[in-house]
Enzyme design. Structure first.
Site, PDB file in Angstrom:
ATOM      1  N   ASP A  37     -35.507  21.318  -8.891  1.00  0.00           N
ATOM      2  CA  ASP A  37     -34.871  22.198  -7.904  1.00  0.00           C
ATOM      3  C   ASP A  37     -35.680  22.084  -6.623  1.00  0.00           C
ATOM      4  O   ASP A  37     -36.796  21.559  -6.610  1.00  0.00           O
ATOM      5  CB  ASP A  37     -34.810  23.658  -8.374  1.00  0.00           C
ATOM      6  CG  ASP A  37     -33.628  24.406  -7.747  1.00  0.00           C
ATOM      7  OD1 ASP A  37     -32.553  24.469  -8.366  1.00  0.00           O
ATOM      8  OD2 ASP A  37     -33.774  24.901  -6.597  1.00  0.00           O
ATOM      9  N   ASP A  63     -36.709  17.659  -3.181  1.00  0.00           N
ATOM     10  CA  ASP A  63     -35.410  17.635  -2.512  1.00  0.00           C
ATOM     11  C   ASP A  63     -34.740  16.322  -2.938  1.00  0.00           C
ATOM     12  O   ASP A  63     -35.261  15.242  -2.623  1.00  0.00           O
ATOM     13  CB  ASP A  63     -35.644  17.665  -1.003  1.00  0.00           C
ATOM     14  CG  ASP A  63     -34.356  17.486  -0.202  1.00  0.00           C
ATOM     15  OD1 ASP A  63     -33.294  17.217  -0.797  1.00  0.00           O
ATOM     16  OD2 ASP A  63     -34.440  17.598   1.036  1.00  0.00           O
ATOM     17  N   ASN A  90     -26.856  17.024 -10.877  1.00  0.00           N
ATOM     18  CA  ASN A  90     -26.087  18.263 -10.739  1.00  0.00           C
ATOM     19  C   ASN A  90     -26.235  18.888  -9.352  1.00  0.00           C
ATOM     20  O   ASN A  90     -25.302  19.515  -8.860  1.00  0.00           O
ATOM     21  CB  ASN A  90     -26.535  19.255 -11.821  1.00  0.00           C
ATOM     22  CG  ASN A  90     -26.061  20.672 -11.539  1.00  0.00           C
ATOM     23  OD1 ASN A  90     -24.910  21.012 -11.784  1.00  0.00           O
ATOM     24  ND2 ASN A  90     -26.943  21.504 -10.983  1.00  0.00           N
ATOM     25  N   TYR A 160     -17.815  17.160   1.932  1.00  0.00           N
ATOM     26  CA  TYR A 160     -18.109  17.420   0.511  1.00  0.00           C
ATOM     27  C   TYR A 160     -17.148  16.613  -0.362  1.00  0.00           C
ATOM     28  O   TYR A 160     -17.560  15.984  -1.347  1.00  0.00           O
ATOM     29  CB  TYR A 160     -17.961  18.916   0.237  1.00  0.00           C
ATOM     30  CG  TYR A 160     -18.173  19.340  -1.208  1.00  0.00           C
ATOM     31  CD1 TYR A 160     -19.397  19.164  -1.835  1.00  0.00           C
ATOM     32  CD2 TYR A 160     -17.146  19.961  -1.931  1.00  0.00           C
ATOM     33  CE1 TYR A 160     -19.600  19.579  -3.152  1.00  0.00           C
ATOM     34  CE2 TYR A 160     -17.336  20.383  -3.240  1.00  0.00           C
ATOM     35  CZ  TYR A 160     -18.565  20.187  -3.854  1.00  0.00           C
ATOM     36  OH  TYR A 160     -18.759  20.597  -5.153  1.00  0.00           O
ATOM     37  N   LYS A 164     -18.198  13.848  -3.076  1.00  0.00           N
ATOM     38  CA  LYS A 164     -17.872  14.002  -4.503  1.00  0.00           C
ATOM     39  C   LYS A 164     -16.963  12.868  -4.994  1.00  0.00           C
ATOM     40  O   LYS A 164     -16.993  12.525  -6.179  1.00  0.00           O
ATOM     41  CB  LYS A 164     -17.240  15.374  -4.755  1.00  0.00           C
ATOM     42  CG  LYS A 164     -18.237  16.526  -4.626  1.00  0.00           C
ATOM     43  CD  LYS A 164     -19.400  16.370  -5.601  1.00  0.00           C
ATOM     44  CE  LYS A 164     -20.130  17.666  -5.885  1.00  0.00           C
ATOM     45  NZ  LYS A 164     -21.312  17.467  -6.747  1.00  0.00           N
TER      46      LYS A 164
END
Ligand SMILES: NC(=O)c1ccc[n+]([C@@H]2O[C@H](COP(=O)([O-])OP(=O)(O)OC[C@H]3O[C@@H](n4cnc5c(N)ncnc54)[C@H](O)[C@@H]3O)[C@@H](O)[C@H]2O)c1
Length: 252
Positions: A37, A63, A90, A160, A164
């Site tokens: 994370d 990151d 993820n 986005y 994706k």
């Protein structure tokens, strides 16, 4: 079935939400899990939970958009938990200021960049960091969380959607490149997920109207699909996009 004893996994963006649940489930099925994370305190809380339940976990703070930082985190994690067999890309939503939902004509590269950096470059950097080791060992799983945005496109989230869809292309190409080396590469494409909060401008009700199962998804809907794809039992499944989305793209 679906036992991961002796495997090491890295789950990115696992400090909360979907990633945290994937990490818990992989650990419960025997994998040692690296918790990536941006925020060390989020990762630490998930690690404590996994350890309290008798599992193995360690932090991999970086990151995912930073190629060098990802390389360092993977190296340190490998030293602590062993070679990474299972990567779950993820991390996919930029935090804070980067999370901008806006009509395309009112966006510029500074709005696009955070989405592409986390969702697309993040998956590329992390995959790049683990793939050589998987190839050497002749076994690997690269699982990337995508979205209906990539399958169908989401208005006001053009960058986005591009990112994706981009990871689906990455997955299909890697699947073909690595299939002979015992490495499978798949995507899990999510619909709207329960979150603590949605931006006030997000048209939540309207978005749920097209769902065959009219509720938002939960992390517990996603983790079992990832577990299956990560398992030995899914060794002949690659290059696929599994939609876990309440049937959102079946009825139109
Ligand atoms: N929430 C939804 O409605 C939805 C819908 C479809 C797909 N998805 C996808 O599901 C995945 C998980 O989403 P979520 O809802 O659990 O998100 P979330 O925001 O609840 O959690 C994501 C975690 O990733 C971390 N993170 C963000 N940027 C990072 C970076 N650059 N490097 C490392 N960590 C970083 C955050 O700190 C956070 O802990 C994402 O890939 C997202 O695109 C979510």
């Amino acid at each position: 079935m679906f036992e991961l004893d002796g495997r090491t996994a890295l789950v990115t963006g696992a400090g909360q939400g979907v990633g945290a649940e994937i990490a818990r489930v992989l650990a419960a099925h025997g994998a040692a899990v690296g918790i990536n994370d941006l925020y060390a305190e989020r990762a630490a809380a998930v690690i404590d939970e996994i350890r309290a339940a008798g599992g193995r976990a360690a932090p991999a703070i970086a990151d995912v958009g930073d190629h060098a930082a990802v390389g360092r985190a993977v190296e340190a994690l490998t030293a602590e938990l062993g070679d990474i067999d299972i990567l779950v890309n993820n991390a996919g939503l930029p935090v804070g200021e980067g999370f901008v939902i806006r009509p395309f004509e009112r966006t510029d590269p500074d709005v696009w960049e955070p989405w592409l950096r986390v969702s697309l470059y993040g998956a590329l950097h992390c995959s790049r960091a683990v793939v050589a080791g998987m190839r050497e060992r002749g076994w690997g799983r690269i699982i990337t969380i995508s979205s209906d945005a990539g399958l169908e496109g989401t208005p006001d989230l053009v960058a986005y959607s591009a990112a994706k869809a981009g990871v689906m292309g990455m997955t299909r190409a890697l699947a073909r490149e690595l299939g002979g080396d015992g490495i499978t590469c798949n995507c899990v494409a999510l619909g709207l997920m329960e979150r603590d909060e949605y931006a006030p401008e997000f048209p939540l009700e309207e978005a749920l109207r097209g769902y065959s199962i009219p509720r938002m998804g939960r992390a517990s809907d996603v983790a079992p699909a990832v577990l299956y794809i990560a398992s030995e039992e899914a060794s002949w499944v690659t290059g696929q996009v599994f939609a876990v989305n309440g049937g959102a793209n079946v009825v139109r």
